[in-house]
Enzyme design. Structure first.
Site, short mmCIF file in Angstrom:
data_model
loop_
_atom_site.label_atom_id
_atom_site.label_comp_id
_atom_site.label_asym_id
_atom_site.label_seq_id
_atom_site.Cartn_x
_atom_site.Cartn_y
_atom_site.Cartn_z
N LYS A 64 0.22 5.76 8.00
CA LYS A 64 0.77 5.86 6.50
C LYS A 64 -0.20 6.04 5.42
O LYS A 64 0.01 6.73 4.70
CB LYS A 64 1.74 4.67 6.36
CG LYS A 64 2.12 4.39 4.93
CD LYS A 64 2.89 3.31 4.70
CE LYS A 64 2.20 1.94 4.76
NZ LYS A 64 1.51 1.70 3.52
N LYS A 97 -7.22 2.14 -2.78
CA LYS A 97 -6.86 1.35 -1.23
C LYS A 97 -6.97 2.66 -0.64
O LYS A 97 -7.23 2.52 0.67
CB LYS A 97 -5.45 0.83 -1.60
CG LYS A 97 -4.83 0.33 -0.10
CD LYS A 97 -5.71 -0.57 0.44
CE LYS A 97 -5.39 -1.00 2.17
NZ LYS A 97 -4.04 -1.69 2.00
N SER A 141 0.91 -1.32 0.02
CA SER A 141 0.00 0.02 0.05
C SER A 141 1.00 1.30 0.11
O SER A 141 1.35 1.75 0.95
CB SER A 141 -0.81 -0.04 1.23
OG SER A 141 -1.79 -1.14 1.18
#
Length: 295
Positions: A240, A172, A97
């Site tokens: 993140k 995502k 990701s």
């Protein structure tokens, strides 16, 4: 005929993906900087590689399961990286990701070396990978995304082509916004139920099938109640991803006030030393040192 697959990165997520690929008959070669993580997959039928280049040279597909664009770049284009060993036409499937713009540049650099690229980040975590029920959102050409499915069908029950390279990573980020807000909302509601004297463990069943129902409610409210902090993900990884979503929001001038609050809560928990804990540890944000005495 089994697929010849290299797996670069055997952390919690990579290990689950590798386990499932080995169990479903794929010829799996693994490289990770941690020999113990590699050995765990070797014990399940995989072969170890000394470098990422060696793993790629023995494979038609290379799956990446790594933590940042810098690590992905180093694993692919660094010394003894994937690009040094992969034959022309090898398909790189990045299940990390990472930032959509970084993905586009990585794919462009790979193309110059006659390597193909599909970004296919995931949702569902290690538990879903182990039973082949991940949700995957893929970016790349239609041909490459279809080719990647030959491998990814073993780990995913929902696989959607979202558009060109980078589209999977953008999707995502949207997924992580929804998940981050969902985790925080369920944690907050759990604490309210506990403070109000309701049996919070019964709430998922009581709300099942209603508009408030969700996979996060069903899985995590019981864990919040029980303080079940076993690790299937990490709070700092959510930081993140929420940072990435906020970066994208700034580029697109999109207002995201709830995401900002959610990101700050996750940052506070990370600063408090809980970054390596599962999302279940969000309850610590609501449970002050004297909480039990406030009833």
């Amino acid at each position: 005929m089994s697929n010849r697959v290299a797996l670069i990165g055997a952390g919690a997520m990579g290990s689950a993906i590798g386990t499932r690929l080995a169990e479903t008959g794929n010829h799996l070669v693994v490289f990770d900087l941690d020999p113990q993580k590699v050995q765990a997959l070797v014990d399940k039928g995989a072969k170890a590689a000394a470098t990422a280049a060696d793993a790629a040279s023995a494979s038609d597909y290379v799956i990446l399961s790594l933590n940042s664009p810098a690590i992905v770049r180093r694993a692919v284009f660094g010394e003894a990286g994937v690009a040094a060993g992969a034959k022309p036409g090898t398909l790189i499937i990045d299940m990390s990701s990472i930032d959509p713009d970084a993905t586009k540049q990585l794919a462009a650099d790979a193309s110059e070396r006659d390597l193909r690229w599909v970004d296919s980040p995931l949702s569902g975590g290690a538990p879903k990978a182990l039973v082949g029920q991940l949700t995957l959102m893929a970016g790349g050409t239609a041909e490459d995304v279809a080719d990647a499915h030959a491998v990814l069908q073993h780990v995913a029950s929902n696989y959607t082509h979202m558009g060109p390279v980078g589209s999977g990573q953008t999707t995502k980020l949207i997924n992580q916004v929804l998940c981050g807000l969902g985790f925080l909302a369920v944690a907050e509601a759990t604490q309210l139920a506990l403070d109000a004297g309701v049996d919070a463990a019964k709430i998922p069943q009581a709300l099942k099938g209603g508009r408030a129902d969700s996979a996060i409610l069903q899985e995590y409210m019981p864990r919040f109640v029980a303080k079940d902090y076993r690790r299937t993900g990490r709070i700092d990884n959510m930081v993140k991803d929420l940072n990435g979503a906020q970066d994208l929001a700034r580029r697109t001038n999109t207002a995201m006030p709830l995401t900002a609050i959610c990101a700050e809560v996750h940052r506070m928990l990370t600063a408090a030393g809980l970054g390596g804990e599962d999302q279940a540890a969000l309850m610590e944000f609501f449970r002050g040192p004297n909480k039990e005495n406030l009833q």
